[in-house]
Design an enzyme around this catalytic site. Structure first.
Site, PDB file in Angstrom:
ATOM      1  N   HIS A 160      -7.958  60.012  69.408  1.00 29.95           N
ATOM      2  CA  HIS A 160      -8.688  59.147  68.465  1.00 29.95           C
ATOM      3  C   HIS A 160      -9.855  58.410  69.112  1.00 29.95           C
ATOM      4  CE1 HIS A 160      -5.992  59.498  64.939  1.00 29.95           C
ATOM      5  NE2 HIS A 160      -5.138  59.887  65.878  1.00 29.95           N
ATOM      6  N   ASP A 367     -17.444  54.423  70.182  1.00 32.16           N
ATOM      7  CA  ASP A 367     -16.262  54.361  69.312  1.00 32.16           C
ATOM      8  C   ASP A 367     -15.861  55.781  68.916  1.00 32.16           C
ATOM      9  OD1 ASP A 367     -14.286  53.132  67.793  1.00 32.16           O
ATOM     10  OD2 ASP A 367     -15.665  51.753  66.810  1.00 32.16           O
TER      11      ASP A 367
HETATM   12  O1  LIG Z   1      -2.726  49.886  68.619  1.00 33.25           O
HETATM   13  P1  LIG Z   1      -3.762  48.927  69.169  1.00 33.25           P
HETATM   14  O2  LIG Z   1      -3.765  48.869  70.668  1.00 33.25           O
HETATM   15  O3  LIG Z   1      -3.705  47.573  68.517  1.00 33.25           O
HETATM   16  O4  LIG Z   1      -5.187  49.497  68.726  1.00 33.25           O
HETATM   17  C1  LIG Z   1      -5.491  49.919  67.405  1.00 33.25           C
HETATM   18  C2  LIG Z   1      -5.937  51.376  67.393  1.00 33.25           C
HETATM   19  O5  LIG Z   1      -7.171  51.441  68.098  1.00 33.25           O
HETATM   20  C3  LIG Z   1      -7.709  52.736  68.384  1.00 33.25           C
HETATM   21  O6  LIG Z   1      -8.265  53.300  67.221  1.00 33.25           O
HETATM   22  C4  LIG Z   1      -8.958  54.532  67.256  1.00 33.25           C
HETATM   23  O7  LIG Z   1      -8.580  55.316  66.148  1.00 33.25           O
HETATM   24  C5  LIG Z   1      -9.323  55.138  64.945  1.00 33.25           C
HETATM   25  C6  LIG Z   1      -8.768  56.129  63.918  1.00 33.25           C
HETATM   26  O8  LIG Z   1      -8.905  57.452  64.362  1.00 33.25           O
HETATM   27  C7  LIG Z   1     -10.805  55.382  65.230  1.00 33.25           C
HETATM   28  O9  LIG Z   1     -11.568  55.220  64.027  1.00 33.25           O
HETATM   29  C8  LIG Z   1     -11.294  54.393  66.283  1.00 33.25           C
HETATM   30  O10 LIG Z   1     -12.642  54.702  66.619  1.00 33.25           O
HETATM   31  C9  LIG Z   1     -10.440  54.478  67.530  1.00 33.25           C
HETATM   32  O11 LIG Z   1     -10.797  53.393  68.391  1.00 33.25           O
HETATM   33  C10 LIG Z   1      -6.645  53.592  69.029  1.00 33.25           C
HETATM   34  O12 LIG Z   1      -7.159  54.873  69.347  1.00 33.25           O
HETATM   35  C11 LIG Z   1      -5.378  53.672  68.207  1.00 33.25           C
HETATM   36  O13 LIG Z   1      -4.384  54.451  68.881  1.00 33.25           O
HETATM   37  C12 LIG Z   1      -4.869  52.245  68.043  1.00 33.25           C
HETATM   38  O14 LIG Z   1      -3.687  52.241  67.273  1.00 33.25           O
HETATM   39  O1  LIG Z   2      -8.818  42.102  59.457  1.00 32.48           O
HETATM   40  C1  LIG Z   2      -8.758  43.333  59.555  1.00 32.48           C
HETATM   41  C2  LIG Z   2      -9.575  44.044  60.456  1.00 32.48           C
HETATM   42  C3  LIG Z   2      -9.463  45.435  60.498  1.00 32.48           C
HETATM   43  N1  LIG Z   2      -8.574  46.082  59.684  1.00 32.48           N
HETATM   44  C4  LIG Z   2      -8.497  47.555  59.683  1.00 32.48           C
HETATM   45  O2  LIG Z   2      -8.402  48.077  60.995  1.00 32.48           O
HETATM   46  C5  LIG Z   2      -8.969  49.374  61.028  1.00 32.48           C
HETATM   47  C6  LIG Z   2      -9.904  49.480  62.220  1.00 32.48           C
HETATM   48  O3  LIG Z   2     -10.166  50.825  62.425  1.00 32.48           O
HETATM   49  P1  LIG Z   2     -11.453  51.333  63.205  1.00 32.48           P
HETATM   50  O4  LIG Z   2     -11.412  52.802  63.214  1.00 32.48           O
HETATM   51  O5  LIG Z   2     -12.708  50.749  62.631  1.00 32.48           O
HETATM   52  O6  LIG Z   2     -11.313  50.728  64.687  1.00 32.48           O
HETATM   53  P2  LIG Z   2     -10.055  50.617  65.709  1.00 32.48           P
HETATM   54  O7  LIG Z   2      -9.606  49.199  65.604  1.00 32.48           O
HETATM   55  O8  LIG Z   2      -9.024  51.598  65.254  1.00 32.48           O
HETATM   56  O9  LIG Z   2     -10.654  50.895  67.044  1.00 32.48           O
HETATM   57  C7  LIG Z   2      -9.715  49.579  59.693  1.00 32.48           C
HETATM   58  O10 LIG Z   2      -8.955  50.420  58.855  1.00 32.48           O
HETATM   59  C8  LIG Z   2      -9.779  48.177  59.132  1.00 32.48           C
HETATM   60  O11 LIG Z   2      -9.768  48.095  57.732  1.00 32.48           O
HETATM   61  C9  LIG Z   2      -7.776  45.378  58.815  1.00 32.48           C
HETATM   62  O12 LIG Z   2      -6.981  45.964  58.072  1.00 32.48           O
HETATM   63  N2  LIG Z   2      -7.885  44.004  58.770  1.00 32.48           N
END
Ligand SMILES: O=P(O)(O)OC[C@H]1O[C@H](O[C@H]2O[C@H](CO)[C@@H](O)[C@H](O)[C@H]2O)[C@H](O)[C@@H](O)[C@@H]1O
Ligand SMILES: O=c1ccn([C@@H]2O[C@H](COP(=O)(O)OP(=O)(O)O)[C@@H](O)[C@H]2O)c(=O)[nH]1
Length: 472
Positions: A160, A367
């Site tokens: 991801h 990202d």
């Molecule tokens: O589980 P956390 O450590 O709290 O982090 C939240 C997620 O962050 C990352 O998100 C990625 O996946 C998204 C969906 O494919 C994508 O849109 C975004 O650009 C990525 O940063 C992480 O890869 C996830 O595993 C985490 O759960």
């Molecule tokens: O206050 C918040 C901030 C973020 N999000 C969700 O967190 C996800 C963030 O996903 P993104 O791919 O933009 O970044 P990541 O945090 O996974 O790197 C999106 O679905 C947002 O709608 C949410 O539910 N509440």
């Protein structure tokens, strides 16, 4: 369900999201839940709980037809695996920040130990026809460990986050071992062609492997490596934006703005999201456009994330100071230019906030995808849509080409894009929004899941690919 036939799906990821009655879940969780429900599958992961001594005991649960199997981890596991190797080593490196990447033998040891724990947990649950889908950088070696336990099932892996350029990846001790582990899977997915290209480059140049279309060969093993961008549940998100909760939030925000235009940013508090550069770009806009003072407000929603990791503590302190400095410099008794909010909001409320914003400002330095960009588009009013300003370094920029694409390192570009967005005629806003919404609707979350699982289903259990699945 057509893509999986009679096979059960087993998903393994660090976080497991159980369906709730009010449906308040992220898009990935919704998409996987649907496939798990239809195939009577299981979602395996960490419970999020810490136990004194690891027992390996599996907590089974079933909510809204989705089975989950979770394990608790020890404090040392969480330190070395989640905070350590995953988020102090791999996350910064894969987001091109080798200056922040820390390497410690203990982290790598903990990462492998926890992956062995997941392999031990999952192994007895696996039946021969199951298809296994491992998610993300926390679990790269898991497929290899399951193969070592004798499972010849179809196995896929999805990354991801970005895949870094070879020159950066080689700074990781034992980098080739990590990449080699991906060859235990049958299909490996990335969000964009750019990340896929970097993966292929590494395999060819560093490992002497070969690439033929989607097929990547290393020694005797050939796998498929594909670009498969994740989407959102576009229709459902558009409906969420006009739900009662969203409307309440929309009204509340609009009232507080008193006819000012709102720019919105929504990001986990992470250095990869470019928040410092965003605040500086907005400050540049305020400096260059004194005529716009009092007309504009930037609302930055930034729920804290991974707070036990020092680089996250540092970015938080930096942003606290920067928001304070900019507000101190430009505020008046009846106007504050930045509303900096460290709490998270549930989906419906967030959709209302997106809809109330004239500009969505999404400026990560790097990202994997960025779902916020797609959600901002889906939440807009088609008759009066806002403008998305998007970093060219987000995976989402490959699909959302009608956003105002910018280089987030340039405060001037950010300032110019804000100026342009504020005065963009309705016709142009509608045209850009329609083109972006078409992409968000077409390549939605179901499209992503089906495209990946279809590829995986076409692989035979001996690892060969059925003829009709071969790309032209
Ligand atoms: O589980 P956390 O450590 O709290 O982090 C939240 C997620 O962050 C990352 O998100 C990625 O996946 C998204 C969906 O494919 C994508 O849109 C975004 O650009 C990525 O940063 C992480 O890869 C996830 O595993 C985490 O759960
Ligand atoms: O206050 C918040 C901030 C973020 N999000 C969700 O967190 C996800 C963030 O996903 P993104 O791919 O933009 O970044 P990541 O945090 O996974 O790197 C999106 O679905 C947002 O709608 C949410 O539910 N509440």
């Amino acid at each position: 369900m057509e893509a999986l036939g009679m096979s059960r799906l087993i998903v393994i990821s660090n976080r497991v999201s159980r369906p709730t009655k009010n449906g308040n879940q992220g898009g990935l969780a919704v998409a996987l839940s649907q496939a798990l429900r239809e195939s009577r599958g299981i979602w395996v992961g960490w419970s999020g709980e810490i136990t004194e001594n690891f027992t390996g005991q599996i907590g089974f649960s079933e909510d809204e037809g989705v089975k989950t199997a979770t394990i608790d981890l020890e404090e040392q596991d969480v330190d070395e695996y989640y905070n350590g190797y995953a988020n102090k080593t791999l996350w910064p490196l894969f987001h091109f920040r080798i200056d922040l990447a820390e390497y410690a033998r203990d982290f790598e040891g903990g990462y492998n130990r926890v992956n062995q724990r997941f392999a031990d947990t999952t192994s007895p649950l696996i039946e021969p026809e199951d298809i296994i889908w491992v998610q993300d950088y926390h679990m790269i070696p898991l497929g290899r460990m399951l193969r070592d336990r004798g499972h010849d099932n179809r196995m896929g892996f999805f990354l991801h986050i970005p895949w870094p350029p070879t020159r950066l990846l080689v700074s990781l001790p034992h980098h080739s071992k990590l990449v080699q582990a991906l060859f235990a899977y049958d299909v490996v997915g990335f969000h964009t062609e750019e990340w896929l290209e970097s993966f292929r480059h590494y395999v060819e140049r560093e490992m002497g492997g070969s690439v033929d279309g989607d097929f990547v060969t290393l020694g005797k093993r050939t796998i498929q490596a594909i670009a498969c961008p994740i989407g959102i549940n576009a229709q459902e998100y558009a409906s969420a934006a006009v739900s009662d909760a969203a409307k309440d939030m929309y009204e509340k925000v609009r009232r507080s703005l008193q006819d000012r235009a709102m720019i919105v940013g929504v990001d986990r508090l992470d250095y990869s999201k470019g928040l410092e550069e965003r605040f500086n770009g907005y400050a540049r806009f305020l400096k260059d456009h004194s005529e716009q003072h009092r007309n504009v407000v930037l609302t930055q929603i930034a729920p804290p994330s991974r707070g036990e990791v020092e680089s996250y503590q540092q970015i938080r302190a930096t942003l606290d100071a920067l928001a304070g400095r900019i507000n101190g410099e430009y505020s008046d008794v009846d106007w504050t230019p930045i509303r900096y909010v460290n709490q998270g909001y549930p989906r419906d409320k967030l959709a209302g906030i997106y809809r109330a914003a004239k500009i969505g400002l999404v400026t990560p330095l790097r990202d994997g995808m960025n779902l916020v960009a797609k959600e901002y588009v889906a939440a807009q009013n088609p008759d009066d849509p806002g403008v998305l300003i998007l970093s060219r370094f987000a995976g989402a920029a490959q699909q959302l080409k009608d956003a105002l694409l910018i280089n987030p390192y340039s405060p001037e570009e950010m300032s110019d894009a804000i100026t342009r967005a504020l005065s963009m005629p309705l016709d142009e806003r509608k045209r850009r929004w329609r083109a972006m919404m078409d992409s968000v609707e077409k390549q939605d979350i179901s499209w992503w899941r089906q495209r990946f699982t279809e590829r995986l289903m076409a692989v035979q259990r001996n690892g060969e690919v059925k003829q009709e699945a071969q790309p032209a």
